[in-house]
Scaffold this active site. Structure first.
Site, short mmCIF file in Angstrom:
data_model
loop_
_atom_site.label_atom_id
_atom_site.label_comp_id
_atom_site.label_asym_id
_atom_site.label_seq_id
_atom_site.Cartn_x
_atom_site.Cartn_y
_atom_site.Cartn_z
N SER A 124 -8.93 -18.12 -43.24
CA SER A 124 -8.85 -19.05 -44.36
C SER A 124 -9.18 -18.34 -45.66
CB SER A 124 -9.86 -20.16 -44.10
OG SER A 124 -10.10 -20.90 -45.27
N TYR A 148 -18.86 -23.34 -41.81
CA TYR A 148 -17.46 -23.24 -41.38
C TYR A 148 -16.87 -21.90 -41.82
CZ TYR A 148 -12.40 -23.63 -41.82
OH TYR A 148 -11.06 -23.36 -41.76
N LYS A 152 -15.39 -18.30 -39.76
CA LYS A 152 -14.14 -17.56 -39.97
C LYS A 152 -14.43 -16.08 -40.21
CE LYS A 152 -11.34 -20.92 -39.44
NZ LYS A 152 -10.55 -20.98 -38.22
N ARG A 230 -5.62 -25.17 -56.88
CA ARG A 230 -5.49 -24.58 -55.55
C ARG A 230 -4.05 -24.14 -55.30
NH1 ARG A 230 -10.08 -25.11 -56.22
NH2 ARG A 230 -11.72 -25.89 -54.84
#
Ligand code: NAD
Ligand code: UFG
Length: 336
Positions: A124, A148, A152, A230
Site C-alpha cells: 500500500s 495496519y 504492510k 489522493r
C-alpha cells in the site's frame, strides 16, 4: 497458469479473479469470508462464464492452507488476504498483527514446503508515510503511522529477507494508491460492512440515501482547495496491474516493487463533484475536523510499472464515479 488468490472474495481480489479468468488462467480462491461474501465469486463466474475453485479457509489455520497446495499444482500466488481498516488497527493492533503477519507466515511456509516460490503481495501507499515530496517514487523512504501500515511494512521486510535467503523466490510488492470504482457490469464492487471508512464508499452510501451527509475531514490542508488529495485508481486498472505483473515473475526478477497509481491527484471536493455528475445525485456534505493520521496529499509516480510491466492506468475519474454508482444503484445492500 494456475493461480492461488488469497482474499479472492474481497473487493480487489474479486476484480482480479475476473481478469485472471478473462486471460484463461485457472483460479483457486482461498478466503475466510471475514470481510466478504461468497456471492462475489458467484458474480465473478456470471461475468466471465467461467468457473473457479473456492476454499473457505483461514490463513491462520496452516493445515487448511497446506490442503490447497496438496490438491493443486499452483504456479503463483496473489496474496490479497488481510485486514485493512486503519482506525480498527489502532484499537485492536494484536488482531491485525496476528491476522496479517501470522497469516502471511503460514502462507509463505506452505508455499516453501510445496516449492511454490512466486508471489504478488498487496502492499500500500501507506508504507510511504507522509512523503517529503510528490509524486512518490518506489525508492522513497518508508515508514508506518498505524498498526495496519506496519503490517504492510513488516511483510515487505519479511519478503525481502526470504528472497535474500533463497534466490529461487520471485516476489512482486505492489503498492496500491486509492482503489475505487467497480466492474462495469455492476455485478461486483466494494461492499464494506457497516459505515464505510473510505471516501468513495461513503459518498456512494450518501448518494443511495443510506447516510445523510459526508463529513469532509479538513479544508485547511496545503492543497489547491484545502481538502485532501489522493491518487484514486479504478479497481479494474489495478486488477490489470496484477495480470501484467504475473509474466514478470516468470522472468526470475527476484524481488520487484511497483507503485500502482494513476500519477494524478484529485481532492475530496473534486471527487464529490465527479460523483454528483456521474450519479445525478446531490451529495450533501459538511466540513469537519481533520481525521487524525491523515496526510495532505499523496500521488504516485507510476513510470516504473509502465516501463517494466507495460502497465498504466487508463480509466478516468468519470469512469470511477460512474462505475461505483452503477454498482451501488444496482445493489443498494451490496451482496446481501
Ligand atoms: P477486502 O477486505 O475486500 O479483501 C480482503 C479479503 O481477505 C476479504 O475477502 C477477507 O475475507 C479475506 N481475509 C482476511 N483475513 C483472512 C484470513 N486470515 N484468511 C483468509 N482470508 C482472509 O480488502 P481489499 O480492499 O480487497 O484489499 C485487498 C488487499 O489490498 C488487502 O491486503 C489490503 O490491505 C490491500 N490494500 C487495499 C487498499 C484499499 O484501499 N482497498 C489499499 C492498499 C492496499
Ligand atoms: N475523507 C473524508 N471523509 C470521509 C472519508 C475520507 O473527507 O468520510 C477524506 C480523507 O480525509 C482523505 C481522503 O478522503 O483526505 C481519502 O480518504 P480514504 O479514507 O478514502 O483513503 P486514505 O488515503 O486515507 O487511505 C486509503 C486506505 C489505506 C491505504 C491508502 C493508500 O484506507 O489503507 O488508501 O492506499 F493505505
Amino acid at each position: 497458469m494456475k493461480i492461488l488468490v488469497t482474499g479472492g472474495a474481497g473487493y480487489i481480489g474479486s476484480h482480479t479473479c475476473v481478469e485472471l479468468l478473462n486471460e484463461n488462467h485457472e483460479v483457486v480462491v482461498l478466503d475466510n469470508l471475514s470481510n466478504s461474501s461468497e456471492e462475489s465469486l458467484t458474480r465473478v463466474k456470471k461475468i466471465t462464464g467461467k468457473s473457479l475453485e473456492f476454499y473457505k479457509a483461514d490463513l491462520l489455520n496452516k493445515k487448511q492452507v497446506d490442503a490447497v497446495f496438496l490438491e493443486h499444482k499452483i504456479d503463483a500466488v496473489i496474496h490479497f488476504a488481510g485486514l485493512k481498516a486503519v482506525g480498527e488497527s489502532v484499537s485492536i493492533p494484536l488482531k491485525y498483527f496476528h491476522n496479517n503477519i501470522t497469516g502471511t507466515l503460514n502462507l509463505l511456509c506452505a508455499m516453501n514446503e510445496a516449492n511454490v516460490k512466486n508471489i504478488i503481495f498487496s502492499s500500500s501507499a501507506t508504507v510511504y508515510g507522509d512523503p517529503l515530496s510528490l509524486p512518490i517514487k518506489e525508492d522513497f523512504p518508508l515508514s508506518a503511522t498505524n498498526p495496519y501500515g506496519r503490517t504492510k511494512l513488516m511483510i515487505e521486510e519479511i519478503l525481502q529477507d526470504l528472497y535474500r535467503s533463497d534466490k529461487n523466490w520471485n516476489i512482486a510488492l505492489l503498492r496500491y494508491f486509492n482503489p475505487v470504482g467497480a466492474h462495469k457490469s455492476g455485478e461486483i464492487g466494494e461492499d464494506p460492512f457497516g459505515i464505510p471508512n473510505n471516501l468513495v464508499p461513503y459518498i456512494s452510501k450518501v448518494a443511495v440515501g443510506f447516510l445523510p451527509r459526508l463529513n469532509v475531514f479538513g479544508n485547511d490542508y496545503n492543497t489547491p482547495d484545502g481538502t485532501g488529495v489522493r491518487d484514486f485508481i479504478h479497481v479494474v486498472d489495478l486488477a490489470l496491474g496484477h495480470i501484467r505483473t504475473l509474466p514478470k515473475l516468470f522472468t526470475n526478477p527476484g524481488i520487484v516493487i511497483y507503485n500502482l497509481g494513476t500519477g494524478t491527484g484529485f481532492s475530496v471536493l473534486e471527487m464529490i463533484k465527479g460523483f454528483e455528475t456521474a450519479s445525478g445525485k446531490k451529495i450533501p456534505y459538511k466540513i469537519a475536523d481533520r481525521r487524525p493520521g491523515d496526510i495532505a496529499a499523496c500521488w504516485a509516480d507510476p513510470a516504473k510499472a509502465k516501463d517494466e510491466l507495460g502497465w498504466e492506468a487508463k480509466k478516468t475519474l468519470d469512469d470511477m464515479c460512474k462505475d461505483t454508482w452503477n454498482w451501488q444503484n444496482k445493489n443498494p445492500n451490496g451482496y446481501r
